[in-house]
Design a protein around this motif. Structure first.
Motif, PDB file in Angstrom:
ATOM      1  N   LEU A  93       0.570  -1.179   0.079  1.00  0.00           N
ATOM      2  CA  LEU A  93       0.047  -0.029  -0.168  1.00  0.00           C
ATOM      3  C   LEU A  93       0.894   0.938  -0.041  1.00  0.00           C
ATOM      4  O   LEU A  93       2.022   1.339   0.535  1.00  0.00           O
ATOM      5  CB  LEU A  93      -0.871   0.137   1.148  1.00  0.00           C
ATOM      6  CG  LEU A  93      -1.701  -1.375   1.456  1.00  0.00           C
ATOM      7  CD1 LEU A  93      -2.851  -1.105   2.513  1.00  0.00           C
ATOM      8  CD2 LEU A  93      -2.472  -1.683   0.314  1.00  0.00           C
ATOM      9  N   GLY A  94       0.427   2.271  -0.543  1.00  0.00           N
ATOM     10  CA  GLY A  94       1.037   3.610  -0.480  1.00  0.00           C
ATOM     11  C   GLY A  94       0.752   4.240   0.781  1.00  0.00           C
ATOM     12  O   GLY A  94      -0.218   4.217   1.099  1.00  0.00           O
ATOM     13  N   LEU A  95       1.874   4.671   1.457  1.00  0.00           N
ATOM     14  CA  LEU A  95       2.157   5.028   2.922  1.00  0.00           C
ATOM     15  C   LEU A  95       1.823   6.611   2.918  1.00  0.00           C
ATOM     16  O   LEU A  95       2.551   7.381   2.068  1.00  0.00           O
ATOM     17  CB  LEU A  95       3.160   4.635   3.458  1.00  0.00           C
ATOM     18  CG  LEU A  95       3.211   3.065   3.917  1.00  0.00           C
ATOM     19  CD1 LEU A  95       4.845   2.542   4.361  1.00  0.00           C
ATOM     20  CD2 LEU A  95       2.305   2.692   4.856  1.00  0.00           C
ATOM     21  N   PHE A  96       1.280   7.112   3.920  1.00  0.00           N
ATOM     22  CA  PHE A  96       1.358   8.618   4.279  1.00  0.00           C
ATOM     23  C   PHE A  96       2.457   8.762   5.681  1.00  0.00           C
ATOM     24  O   PHE A  96       2.208   7.796   6.286  1.00  0.00           O
ATOM     25  CB  PHE A  96      -0.035   8.999   4.675  1.00  0.00           C
ATOM     26  CG  PHE A  96      -1.130   9.215   3.622  1.00  0.00           C
ATOM     27  CD1 PHE A  96      -1.090  10.071   2.620  1.00  0.00           C
ATOM     28  CD2 PHE A  96      -1.999   7.859   3.278  1.00  0.00           C
ATOM     29  CE1 PHE A  96      -1.983  10.095   1.576  1.00  0.00           C
ATOM     30  CE2 PHE A  96      -2.780   7.921   2.388  1.00  0.00           C
ATOM     31  CZ  PHE A  96      -2.774   9.006   1.188  1.00  0.00           C
ATOM     32  N   PRO A  97       3.039   9.752   5.653  1.00  0.00           N
ATOM     33  CA  PRO A  97       3.948   9.804   6.983  1.00  0.00           C
ATOM     34  C   PRO A  97       3.245   9.713   7.978  1.00  0.00           C
ATOM     35  O   PRO A  97       2.176  10.299   8.367  1.00  0.00           O
ATOM     36  CB  PRO A  97       4.558  11.325   6.476  1.00  0.00           C
ATOM     37  CG  PRO A  97       4.237  11.639   5.241  1.00  0.00           C
ATOM     38  CD  PRO A  97       2.965  10.934   4.854  1.00  0.00           C
ATOM     39  N   GLY A  98       4.134   9.128   8.981  1.00  0.00           N
ATOM     40  CA  GLY A  98       3.458   8.777  10.426  1.00  0.00           C
ATOM     41  C   GLY A  98       3.525  10.051  11.423  1.00  0.00           C
ATOM     42  O   GLY A  98       4.698  10.630  11.165  1.00  0.00           O
ATOM     43  N   THR A  99       2.729  10.158  12.273  1.00  0.00           N
ATOM     44  CA  THR A  99       2.839  11.232  13.135  1.00  0.00           C
ATOM     45  C   THR A  99       2.771  10.629  14.654  1.00  0.00           C
ATOM     46  O   THR A  99       1.985   9.697  14.828  1.00  0.00           O
ATOM     47  CB  THR A  99       1.612  12.243  12.845  1.00  0.00           C
ATOM     48  OG1 THR A  99       0.389  11.619  12.893  1.00  0.00           O
ATOM     49  CG2 THR A  99       1.686  12.809  11.671  1.00  0.00           C
ATOM     50  N   PHE A 100       3.250  11.448  15.705  1.00  0.00           N
ATOM     51  CA  PHE A 100       3.013  11.228  17.101  1.00  0.00           C
ATOM     52  C   PHE A 100       1.955  12.023  17.619  1.00  0.00           C
ATOM     53  O   PHE A 100       1.870  13.127  17.343  1.00  0.00           O
ATOM     54  CB  PHE A 100       4.334  11.600  17.809  1.00  0.00           C
ATOM     55  CG  PHE A 100       5.356  10.461  17.685  1.00  0.00           C
ATOM     56  CD1 PHE A 100       5.476   9.286  18.377  1.00  0.00           C
ATOM     57  CD2 PHE A 100       6.397  10.673  16.635  1.00  0.00           C
ATOM     58  CE1 PHE A 100       6.388   8.393  18.272  1.00  0.00           C
ATOM     59  CE2 PHE A 100       7.343   9.773  16.485  1.00  0.00           C
ATOM     60  CZ  PHE A 100       7.590   8.581  17.275  1.00  0.00           C
TER      61      PHE A 100
END
Length: 1637
Positions: A1188-1195
């Motif tokens: 899958l195409g990922l989006f940047p992860g966040t805290f």
């Protein structure tokens, strides 16, 4: 095809019907038969048949006589028989209806004769009237009856009355051994028929005075042999005429049948019913349009089976139904009419029974005759047409006439082919064979004289050419003979066909000729032909010699062979050249003659390549040799250090010391140590001995399996079983051989240089007074059954549904069969003793109480209880051994040897005599038992027993009284048994040789009423002297085993529990099973590297994670909204996602855990695959995986929650999977499962952490919505909720960060798995009992030393006893050395004077005795709890203080228990000491060692944890918040080993977790006073602490029991102490005891 002809016949009234004034209800009009039932109140029926006969009154003009019936039925059937058809006539009707009269009649009366006599008479009349000499007739008859389903031969007086019915695949059913009589006249048939009728079974009934009680079948076989003079062929027709007289159907009420008549009537009705059923089935099959064959029940009756071909088969069949006209028989008559009506519909397929070839010839001749007549009618002469040649102009005919002529020729050709004799066919075959051989010779192939083998055969006279081919297997496969004269060679398409046919390039139509004249062969080439002889091209006549190579064209290579020339010149070409004359030689010869030296060029090129290869190889070998020496030197140095460190780790027992020593040992020595050959030999011997002593493996087994022993004891106490489990070490010695069930299958202990030690489980059965030894695997198997009993809350183990033995006696005999000491003298003696003990037990007052309900010994004997085991009736008291050395000196000797058990305890003494027996000696046996046996000693037994010792037997010298290959006799006398314990009764002794364990000699059992027990058992042994037996006498003893029946004394079994209510609560709350959670393996990644699993690596840290999974769909407002999750149905995956078809989706994953060292970078890849319809993945390749195409992860940060939250999303297009399950709307009841794996990147980790989760989906239509009613119903059962935060699926995971160093470092840092301190349910009932540990190893070493000393003492006693016997009598007053166990003769002096030499020896011995043995009793994991350490004195389950009556502590254990174990304080001292040693020795740390310590490579491993489905406790609790210092109420659910936190009782998603396996629970009054809040306790994990307060109304004990049962028991104990006046104390649960059971 023809249907069955059916006729009916109405008989006149009989006497019974006349006396009853019966009325006639039958009428016949033509072929119509009518039954009138009006007068008796029934319906009228009419039936049409082929023939209807009215035989009611003779005065009637329509009266049908016997002659008329025969002429209309029998004549036609007889004509069919002469035509070659099978014929059958059978009569059917009720009893007394006139069947037998119609079929048989009166044979002597011409007017009253029946069908059968008339048919036979006409048969022979037609045979006698035959005037054709080419036709011959033969007639055979058979007569049988079927009585009560049995076949009887009526023509054979010797028939047994029950012939077998068989079935032939071609002939059909037939009667085996049925007599067939050949008859020549009607008179013969009459005689046979009369004899058969006399043998028939008839009887009188109310309806018929001579009723036939059987079915009669009269069979006539007519054979017609016809000779055709034109074709000179014989044909044969066989007709089978079956005339059946059936027994009448009857009713028991009408016939008045009783007894045998009733049984006969039942069998008659059975066969007739089956016949009716068969007729009905055949009628149905005939009426069907589709010819589908049904099942016809022919085999249900013997009658229908024999008539199978006559009913619907190959037969012309006629049925005659006999009718009664009386009204009293209305029902029976109507049934018969219906029966006959159904039979009309049966269709038979009759064919002429003749030879098929004769039939074919006859039909062809008829066809030829017909065609010739047609042509002659048209004026066409067939003979002229046949004689006209092909060159002449054929006359013109029409196309139809040509077809007729061709058909005529084909028929005549077939007739000619069929008319050929066998000799003509053989001659034609031989002619074809010769033509084929000629054609094969042209192709170069030949056959043997018999024409069977095809191939190349070298002729002895004719010159010939043999082909040569590049493939050796194809060479010399073709041979061409050169005949006398000219043999031409050319192409097949030449105008004049040559003798040898060749094709290919450069082959001319006429290529050359071989001229064979006067023994010389010359080749004449054609113009332009390419021909090479021995490599030279020729253009003129050339003489060729044998062995010459001939090349024709470009590709045809031959070798010329002339056998006569070779014999005359004796010229051997093989001596001229070493190389064979093959295709390769011919080609090289051609190239050389053409000026091309191909061989030299190839050799030159090969030499250049070989020199280059040799040069490069030498360079690489030198380079590899230098590197190999460097690596080997380094590896040897490191391996020595590692082995030394491992030995210290295993012997010292502390992993911290071992690790420190390992770290310090990875040093670089200034000078490398080199061992000499003697030192290396000593080191290898020490290493082998260390390996065989098994200290390390035994220690691993003790600590690793302690939890199983603890759990078994806990369940035993809870279920009130008087069984105690504890570790035991067993070693294979002379006094304690290992049982076979404790050894691995196939292991041979005789091949080991040192004895084997195994870890066993000592099972003390206090109920039956027995002790068993189980293997660890057997304990684990029995533990499964124990858990089943415990979880089912069974206080007493029940008996299984199917007991293994049907009776007590059977179980008792089976137990004796399994007894290892079953080699007893008399089984009747044992049964008598068994009855005696049962009688004594019943007479005793205590025995009656114990035996109420069941027999405990028999219950254990049959193995119906997993806690108990089968025990033998006789138990071993001890073992002793006696050597046969006195036989070498030909002197008798009496031994008094100690009987020692496996613990090294002396249980009595045995007096045995070993005496040689001379041939002249005559023995008079006064008392006792005397037996004789013959021994056999094989060399193979000792080769296997003692490897290497067998070679020494060849050096032994035979004594004078022991001559080789001469029989030697000696005697073994078992005299007495002394000081045997009173607890054993019926004592007996058995002895055997080492190599014959299966053959033992036993004494009779003796009552142990007084000591000594006198056996007086004499065993004379005869053996043929050999070196093998001489070797045995020098080295091996005889083993004596003493057995007895053990009668245990009644002992009271006191078991103690800290709280009985606690035990009851434990038994009710722990009956559960683990959830069936689906945990799949990670889906393979397409981008990230696959993680390397290393289960043996050391775990650095563990982190509990709570991960939420969401699937979001695009809403109308353009935002992605989480889809609804149904939590009520999602047990395997914790929820079901309700998706809509054809909408864009995203997958959102949120990771939650406590703050710590974990730092997430990002998600490398998220893969989805394994789309399936079931929860389990079948395995195989992941072909539907989608990255899958990922989006940047966040805290994420929350004000009221300080945990770490990391969230990332990925776009998911489900259509790319190309799965029908995801593309279509789900059907009702379907569920879709898929697996996703997230490859997460962590700081400080060498590889990604893989989070894997199985999700469950349902696909709805795009526009469908969950209705309000459905949503309300689902919300009632807790399935779904309107809140978006509920639409997520939780997952509980554990992340372990392991050491990422190489496998060698992991192996060097091996730790022992300690399970002794892990909590098991019911452990609080065990008191201070603990499983044995390291102290057991030291105690076992002392036991082995004691056994070794006993063995050595017995050997020395034997030597001294034999020495005294050989010396003879001593002088009077001379001191006598005691050679048997006895009291001291002289008193021990108070003072002893020693010289200097003796003083030195005594000081050394005292020094060795005073030397202290270091001992570490701490578990290998470094547990600080002193009360949990292994104590040798605490062995009892039942009480804190060990029961001396159960286990006797040895002196060695007392000595070892006084030794102090190493504490954590002196570890630092040892570290400092080790550092000082290292600094003083001047050793430097190597570069590789420092790198290993400095590198901090971690490998993450994520696993989904199983959360128990059984709720131990749930309710609201208050939690103290760290930031606000306020209390927050949460819903708490305890599912061991986790505490699950929710917002409220309606929350469907887990919000937090607490892992009890790594937590410590604290509770004290001081803690409550400090926080000033009552009813509180704390749960401390590695990351944070939770202060929890109960709600009003809750019990503190209930919550603590659900979280930690052991602590709850301690809390109850503390409350009792406080009540009795003790001081309160803080109770802290160690983390190691909080693990889930």
């Amino acid at each position: 095809m023809s249907s069955v002809k059916v006729a009916v016949r109405v008989r006149p009234f009989n006497q019974r019907e006349i006396s009853n004034n019966s009325k006639c209800v039958m009428g016949v009009n033509g072929n119509t038969t009518t039954i009138n039932g009006r007068e008796i109140g029934k319906e009228t029926h009419a039936f049409n048949f082929d023939h209807s006969y009215w035989s009611f009154t003779k005065s009637d003009q329509h009266f049908a006589s016997q002659k008329q019936v025969y002429e209309e039925l029998g004549v036609e059937m007889l004509a069919h028989a002469f035509e070659g058809y099978n014929v059958c006539i059978f009569a059917y009707g009720q009893t007394g209806s006139g069947k037998s009269y119609t079929m048989m009649g009166k044979a002597n009366d011409p007017e009253e004769m029946g069908i059968i006599p008339r048919l036979c008479n006409d048969l022979f009349e037609r045979i006698d009237n035959n005037n054709d000499k080419n036709i011959q007739y033969s007639v055979e008859v058979s007569y049988m009856e079927i009585y009560c389903e049995r076949v009887k031969d009526l023509l054979n007086p010797n028939s047994g009355g029950n012939l077998r019915v068989r079935e032939h695949p071609l002939l059909g059913p037939y009667v085996d051994d049925l007599t067939k009589m050949a008859v020549c006249s009607y008179h013969d048939i009459c005689n046979l028929m009369d004899e058969g009728n006399k043998a028939r079974t008839v009887a009188a009934t109310n309806m018929n005075s001579t009723s036939s009680r059987s079915h009669a079948v009269f069979t006539i076989v007519l054979t017609q042999k016809r000779h055709c003079p034109i074709t000179n062929l014989d044909s044969e027709k066989v007709s089978k005429v079956s005339l059946v007289d059936l027994a009448g159907s009857e009713r028991a009420n009408s016939t008045g049948a009783e007894g045998q008549r009733l049984k006969e009537g039942a069998n008659i009705n059975k066969s007739l019913t089956t016949l009716g059923l068969v007729i009905s089935k055949l009628a149905e099959e005939a009426g069907k349009k589709k010819r589908t064959k049904g099942v016809i029940p022919y085999r249900d009756s013997v009658l229908t089976w024999l008539l199978r071909e006559n009913l619907g088969g190959n037969s012309k069949t006629a049925m005659l139904a006999a009718l009664s006209p009386a009204d009293i028989n209305f029902d029976e008559t109507l049934s018969t009419l219906r029966y006959a009506d159904r039979a009309k519909q049966i269709v038979c397929q009759a064919v002429v029974n003749e030879d098929p070839n004769a039939k074919l010839i006859r039909e062809l001749k008829e066809e030829v005759h017909k065609l010739k007549n047609i042509l002659e009618d048209k004026g066409i002469d067939v003979n002229e047409f046949d004689n006209s040649s092909s060159t002449k102009k054929l006359p013109k005919f029409s196309a139809k006439d040509h077809d007729t002529i061709e058909q005529l020729k084909a028929s005549e050709k077939l007739i000619a082919e069929l008319d050929k004799t066998w000799e003509q066919k053989l001659s034609k075959t031989e002619e074809y064979r010769k033509q084929r051989e000629e054609e094969l010779r042209e192709m170069g192939l030949a056959c043997l004289d018999d024409g069977t083998t095809l191939g190349v055969f070298s002729p002895k006279k004719l010159p010939h050419l043999v082909n040569l081919n590049e493939d050796p297997l194809m060479s010399e496969c073709l041979i061409y003979y050169l005949k006398e004269g000219v043999t031409s060679v050319g192409r097949p398409e030449a105008e004049k066909r040559p003798d040898i046919l060749l094709s290919g390039q450069a082959i001319l139509d006429s290529h050359c000729e071989f001229v064979n004249e006067d023994g010389c062969v010359t080749i004449n080439p054609a113009k332009g032909a390419q021909i090479y002889i021995n490599g030279k091209q020729i253009t003129e006549h050339t003489v060729i010699h044998t062995g010459s190579r001939v090349i024709l064209g470009k590709y045809h290579v031959f070798r010329y062979n002339d056998p006569q020339e070779a014999r005359q010149s004796r010229h051997n070409l093989s001596s001229l050249t070493e190389q064979p004359l093959d295709w390769k030689y011919a080609q090289q010869e051609l190239l050389e003659k053409q000026g091309i030296d191909l061989k030299a060029e190839m050799e030159k090129k090969l030499l250049e390549m070989e020199s280059q290869y040799r040069r490069e190889k030498e360079e690489l070998e030198l380079k590899m040799l230098r590197q190999t020496k460097e690596y080997e030197t380094r590896i040897e140095s490191l391996q020595r250090q590692v082995d030394l460190a491992q030995s210290m780790i295993s012997s010292v027992g502390s992993t911290w010391e071992g690790e420190r020593f390992l770290t310090s040992s990875l040093m670089e020595f200034a000078e490398e140590l080199k061992w000499t050959s003697d030192q290396e030999r000593v080191v290898r011997k020490a290493a082998i001995k260390w390996r065989y002593h098994q200290f390390t493996s035994v220690r691993d087994d003790l600590w690793g399996n302690a939890i199983f022993v603890k759990e078994a004891n806990a369940i035993s106490v809870e279920l009130k079983k008087k069984v105690q489990f504890q570790f035991a070490l067993l070693t294979d010695t002379m006094y304690s051989p290992l049982p076979p069930d404790l050894l691995p299958p196939g292991e041979d202990l005789t091949l080991r240089p040192y004895p084997k030690t195994v870890v066993a489980i000592q099972v003390q059965d206090l109920k039956n007074g027995a002790t068993h030894y189980w293997s660890i695997e057997k304990l684990k198997q029995r533990l499964e059954d124990m858990r089943m009993y415990y979880n089912s809350e069974l206080s007493v183990a029940g008996t299984p549904a199917d007991p293994p033995y049907t009776s007590v006696a059977e179980g008792w005999l089976a137990a004796l069969h399994l007894n290892p000491a079953r080699l007893v003298p008399d089984r009747q003696r044992l049964e008598a003793m068994r009855d005696m003990y049962e009688t004594d037990l019943q007479m005793s007052p205590t025995g009656q109480q114990d035996q109420i309900g069941s027999d405990p010994m028999m219950d254990a004997l049959m193995g119906t209880d997993p806690f108990y085991d089968r025990f033998p009736w006789f138990r071993m008291i001890g073992r002793a051994f006696v050597y046969l050395s006195n036989l070498l000196h030909n002197v008798p000797l009496i031994h008094k040897v100690a009987v020692v058990n496996e613990k090294g305890e002396v249980r009595g003494y045995l007096k045995v005599a070993i005496e040689p027996v001379n041939n002249q000696q005559i023995e008079v046996q006064k008392k006792g038992v005397r037996q004789t046996a013959k021994l056999h000693f094989r060399k193979e037994d000792f080769l296997k027993t003692k490897n290497g010792e067998n070679d020494k037997s060849s050096d032994l010298v035979f004594p004078s009284h022991m001559e080789e290959e001469v029989e030697f006799c000696f005697r073994v006398v078992v005299l007495q048994a002394i000081d045997v314990a009173d607890a054993y009764s019926d004592v007996f002794c058995q002895f055997n040789f080492l190599h014959r364990h299966d053959e033992a000699f036993s004494t009779e059992p003796m009552k142990n009423s007084k000591s000594p027990l006198t056996f007086e058992h004499t065993q004379n042994l005869h053996i043929k002297m050999s070196r093998t037996f001489l070797h045995y006498v020098h080295h091996f003893p005889i083993i004596f085993e003493v057995f007895g029946h053990f009668q245990p004394k009644t002992e009271k079994f006191n078991f103690e529990r800290q709280n009985s209510a606690l035990g009851r609560r434990l038994s009710t709350k722990l009956t559960f099973q683990q959830p069936s959670l689906v945990i799949s393996t990670p889906v393979k990644s397409k981008k990230a590297n696959a993680p390397i699993q290393n289960n043996s690596a050391a775990v650095k840290s563990k982190h509990d994670m709570l991960i939420w999974f969401e699937i979001c769909e695009l809403a109308n407002n353009g935002e992605y909204v989480p889809t609804i999750v149904d939590h009520a149905q999602g047990l395997p995956t914790h929820g079901v996602f309700l998706l809509h078809q054809g909408i864009q989706r995203r997958i959102k994953i949120t990771i939650c855990h406590e703050k710590g060292e974990l730092k997430w970078k990002d998600c490398q890849e998220l893969v989805v695959g394994r789309i399936r319809a079931g929860p389990e993945w079948a395995g195989g390749d992941d072909v539907d995986v989608l990255s899958l195409g990922l989006f940047p992860g966040t805290f994420l940060e929350f004000s009221m929650d300080d945990r770490t939250f990391f969230q990332f999303e990925a776009a998911w297009d489900s259509s790319l999977h190309n799965s029908p399950l995801l593309n279509r709307v789900s059907n009702y009841g379907d569920q879709i499962y898929m697996t996703l794996s997230a490859y997460m990147e962590l700081e400080g980790c060498a590889q990604p952490a893989v989070i894997t989760k199985d999700l469950c989906l349902l696909i709805y239509a795009r526009d469908s919505k969950i209705s309000a009613a459905s949503r309300f119903c689902r919300s009632l059962i807790g399935g779904i909720s309107k809140s978006p935060e509920m639409n997520r699926v939780p997952g509980v995971y554990q992340l372990c960060q392991k050491d990422g160093s190489d496998s060698g470092a992991i192996r060097r840092q091996r730790r022992v798995l300690d399970t002794s301190s892990a909590y098991v349910r019911g452990e609080e009932n065990l008191g201070q009992w603990r499983p044995r540990g390291d102290s057991l190893i030291f105690e076992h070493q002392w036991e082995l030393e004691k056994l070794t000393r006993l063995q050595q003492v017995e050997r020395v006693r034997l030597f001294l006893r034999l020495r005294d016997r050989l010396k003879g009598k001593k002088n009077k007053g001379e001191a006598r050395t005691p050679v048997s166990p006895c009291d001291p003769v002289c008193a021990i002096p108070e003072t002893v004077k020693l010289d200097e030499k003796d003083k030195g020896i005594v000081n050394k011995v005292v020094g060795l005795i005073r030397r202290r043995i270091p001992m570490n009793k701490d578990p290998p994991t470094g547990n600080k709890a002193a009360e949990l350490s292994d104590e040798s004195g605490s062995n009892s389950i039942t009480s804190p203080i060990s029961d001396k009556s159960l286990i006797k502590t040895s002196q060695s254990s007392d000595l070892l228990s006084r030794q102090k174990s190493k504490s954590d304080q002196n570890l630092a001292q040892n570290d400092d000491l080790l550092d000082s040693i290292n600094s003083a020795s001047g050793m430097k740390r190597s570069l590789s060692g420092s790198r290993i310590l400095q590198l901090n490579i971690l490998v993450p491993e994520v696993t989904e944890e199983r959360v128990g489905v059984v709720v131990s406790k749930k309710g609201y609790m208050n939690f103290l918040e760290e930031k606000t210092q306020g209390w927050t109420r949460r819903w708490v659910v305890v599912r061991r080993p986790y505490i699950l936190l929710f917002r409220d009782d309606r929350d469907l998603v887990i919000r937090g977790i607490i892992n009890l396996a790594n937590a410590r629970i604290e509770h004290s009054e001081d803690q409550q006073a400090m926080v000033k809040v009552p009813n509180t306790f704390s749960v401390c994990t590695n990351q944070r602490g939770f202060l929890m307060q109960m709600m009003p109304g809750d019990e503190m004990y209930d919550w603590l029991y659900a979280i930690n049962p052991l602590m709850a028991g301690q809390l109850k104990l503390k409350s009792k102490i406080i009540t009795n006046g003790g001081a309160p104390s803080t109770i802290i649960s160690p983390s190691s005891t909080s693990s889930s059971s």
